[in-house]
Design a protein around this motif. Sequence first.
Motif, short mmCIF file in Angstrom:
data_model
loop_
_atom_site.label_atom_id
_atom_site.label_comp_id
_atom_site.label_asym_id
_atom_site.label_seq_id
_atom_site.Cartn_x
_atom_site.Cartn_y
_atom_site.Cartn_z
N GLY A 1 -3.72 6.65 -10.85
CA GLY A 1 -3.34 7.92 -11.44
C GLY A 1 -4.11 7.64 -12.94
N ARG A 2 -5.39 8.27 -12.91
CA ARG A 2 -6.16 8.33 -14.11
C ARG A 2 -5.78 8.60 -15.19
NH1 ARG A 2 -11.50 6.87 -11.97
NH2 ARG A 2 -12.22 7.04 -14.14
N LYS A 3 -4.76 9.60 -15.48
CA LYS A 3 -4.13 10.03 -16.71
C LYS A 3 -2.90 9.35 -17.08
CE LYS A 3 -6.69 14.34 -17.64
NZ LYS A 3 -6.35 15.63 -17.85
N THR A 4 -1.97 9.23 -15.92
CA THR A 4 -0.66 8.30 -16.29
C THR A 4 -0.85 6.87 -16.32
OG1 THR A 4 -0.51 8.07 -13.57
CG2 THR A 4 0.41 10.15 -14.57
N GLY A 5 -2.19 6.41 -15.73
CA GLY A 5 -2.43 5.00 -15.46
C GLY A 5 -1.48 4.23 -14.40
N GLN A 6 -0.86 4.88 -13.59
CA GLN A 6 0.14 4.28 -12.48
C GLN A 6 -0.92 3.89 -11.48
OE1 GLN A 6 3.20 6.89 -11.31
NE2 GLN A 6 3.91 7.33 -13.36
N ILE A 7 -0.67 2.77 -10.85
CA ILE A 7 -1.69 2.30 -9.64
C ILE A 7 -0.66 1.87 -8.68
CG2 ILE A 7 -2.97 0.31 -9.02
CD1 ILE A 7 -3.88 0.03 -11.91
N MET A 8 -0.98 2.32 -7.36
CA MET A 8 -0.41 2.07 -6.10
C MET A 8 -1.21 1.17 -5.19
SD MET A 8 1.26 4.69 -3.02
CE MET A 8 -0.24 5.99 -3.22
N VAL A 9 -0.68 -0.12 -4.78
CA VAL A 9 -1.47 -0.86 -3.89
C VAL A 9 -0.89 -0.81 -2.45
CG1 VAL A 9 -1.97 -3.25 -3.17
CG2 VAL A 9 -1.97 -2.62 -5.54
N ILE A 10 -1.82 -0.21 -1.60
CA ILE A 10 -1.21 -0.10 0.05
C ILE A 10 -1.85 -1.23 0.72
CG2 ILE A 10 -1.33 1.65 1.75
CD1 ILE A 10 -2.03 3.69 -0.26
N ILE A 11 -1.00 -2.00 1.35
CA ILE A 11 -1.61 -3.10 2.19
C ILE A 11 -1.32 -2.77 3.62
CG2 ILE A 11 -1.14 -5.57 2.69
CD1 ILE A 11 0.30 -5.95 0.28
N VAL A 12 -2.69 -2.42 4.22
CA VAL A 12 -2.72 -1.91 5.63
C VAL A 12 -2.44 -3.32 6.66
CG1 VAL A 12 -3.79 -0.50 7.21
CG2 VAL A 12 -3.85 0.17 4.81
N THR A 13 -1.57 -3.20 7.50
CA THR A 13 -1.05 -4.36 8.29
C THR A 13 -1.39 -3.63 9.78
OG1 THR A 13 1.23 -4.06 8.27
CG2 THR A 13 0.17 -5.80 6.63
N ALA A 14 -1.46 -4.61 10.66
CA ALA A 14 -1.64 -4.49 12.07
C ALA A 14 -0.28 -4.69 12.82
CB ALA A 14 -2.46 -5.15 12.91
N SER A 15 0.74 -4.99 12.01
CA SER A 15 2.12 -5.27 12.69
C SER A 15 3.20 -4.91 11.41
CB SER A 15 2.28 -6.71 13.10
OG SER A 15 3.63 -7.17 13.33
N PRO A 16 4.39 -4.63 11.93
CA PRO A 16 5.49 -4.33 10.72
C PRO A 16 5.99 -5.81 10.34
CG PRO A 16 6.17 -3.94 13.18
CD PRO A 16 4.61 -3.96 13.17
N VAL A 17 5.62 -6.79 11.26
CA VAL A 17 6.08 -8.08 10.74
C VAL A 17 5.23 -8.52 9.52
CG1 VAL A 17 6.77 -10.35 11.27
CG2 VAL A 17 7.01 -8.46 12.90
N PHE A 18 5.54 -8.80 8.44
CA PHE A 18 4.83 -9.34 7.21
C PHE A 18 5.50 -10.45 6.57
CE2 PHE A 18 2.14 -7.39 3.52
CZ PHE A 18 1.36 -8.61 3.38
N PRO A 19 5.21 -11.67 6.90
CA PRO A 19 6.06 -12.80 6.23
C PRO A 19 5.30 -12.83 4.62
CG PRO A 19 4.71 -13.51 8.29
CD PRO A 19 4.27 -12.15 7.81
#
Length: 454
Positions: free
Chosen positions: A199-217
């Motif tokens: 968000g360029r004006k709010t400064g908020q940042i979202m990180v999206i980790i795209v995985t091939a499985s719902p299991v994420f140790p």
Amino acid sequence: MMAERRNGGKPRREEKNKTSGSVNERKRQTHSRKYDVTGGEKQIKTGSKGKNVQGKPRQAHSSQYKLNPNSKCPISHLCGGCQYVDMPYEQQLAEKQKYIDDLLSVFGPVDKIIGMENPYHYRNKVTAAFRRMKSGEIISGVYEEGTHNILPVENCYVEDEKAAAIIRTFAGLIKSFKLKIYNEDTGTGLIRHLQIRVGRKTGQIMVIIVTASPVFPSKKNLANALVTAHPEITTVVQNINMKDTSMVIGDRNQVIYGKGHIEDILCGKRFRISPGSFYQVNPEQTEVLYGKAIKYADLKKKETVIDAYCGIGTIGIAASDRAKKVIGVELNEAAVHDARVNVKMNKIQNVDIYSNDAGRFMVDVAEEGDSIDVVFMDPPRSGSTEEFMSSVITLGPKRVVYISCGPESLARDLKYMTKHGYQVIKMTPVDMFPLTRGVETVVLLTRAGTVHRG
């Protein structure tokens, strides 16, 4: 009456129109970013045995390439993302102006292109792919054009700099957490992509980790390590994409840290951005683009406006202060939800969001005898469809404001519209994508014979 007959005041799921689609599906990024590395000649291994990339055979395992020492970006000739990176900015604008003039001036007058004050690091969405080298080093980067060979990127002239720093940190965490990178050939491994939205004006940042499985140790520990290194991160989301596809973002999300979305401010309004939401990648120029579109609409607080395929509602909400009524129509349910949240968040009383196919919706409105003054349309690069444009013509609004990111498809669509009762009054190119050949154009059309003032 319109709300009761079409929506009952509640979201409803409609069968998808295969020729139209939703704004998210039409504009969703389909591959990792194309974009700067320094250093000498390297050899990169990639897994690409005979599978297809958007219908084209992938290249062989090895890709040996030479960097271009005479370019600002030594891989621009391979990445294919920034064709104008070495061209002075004024010349870039002149090239784009000539392109639009040559292509579109036959339909009407073309105003001077509107450029950026600072044409660098403007992208608020950055997607990275990863590869583990034989040495064990994890590289992050972009796909070589037309292949799935990864070109390592240290700095990119169009990407948000905070996003680039987070990607570099994440590459190190893949190694320290001993996570496996997804292999397209074998279908094994976990980490497919990392996408950063800012968000360029709010400064908020979202990180999206795209995985091939719902299991994420150890995903919570990983997120904590990432946020510790970059406290500016607002939320971390696991996106699950188990399909054999070139689409980056899948349909399922699990929030690891924060709220699972961010907000940004555009044209004085606040917008919620979820992992799958379409949101223009250059918000500074988007304000210029939308400002011009709203000016073309010539709203006097008396008009009823349709924002066709409205996505999360950006254009319609931005125009709401100047209109009597705004009707946003969108097929994608997640986008409809975000659009309704955005209307409520901005405390707007004159915007309604409908879950429907926009073309079908406008035909229904015309059959009911309801009057619409302005239609905003913002199709994908491939342009609109005759089916959709026919529905606009059936509805017969006084003004149509067409926002296009594909000049050639725009020329085709203007030819159709001008053969069916509309005339082009004026056009303005806006440089939404500096350093590239891309250019957006906003066009005002009115019904033939209508006198336009302003």
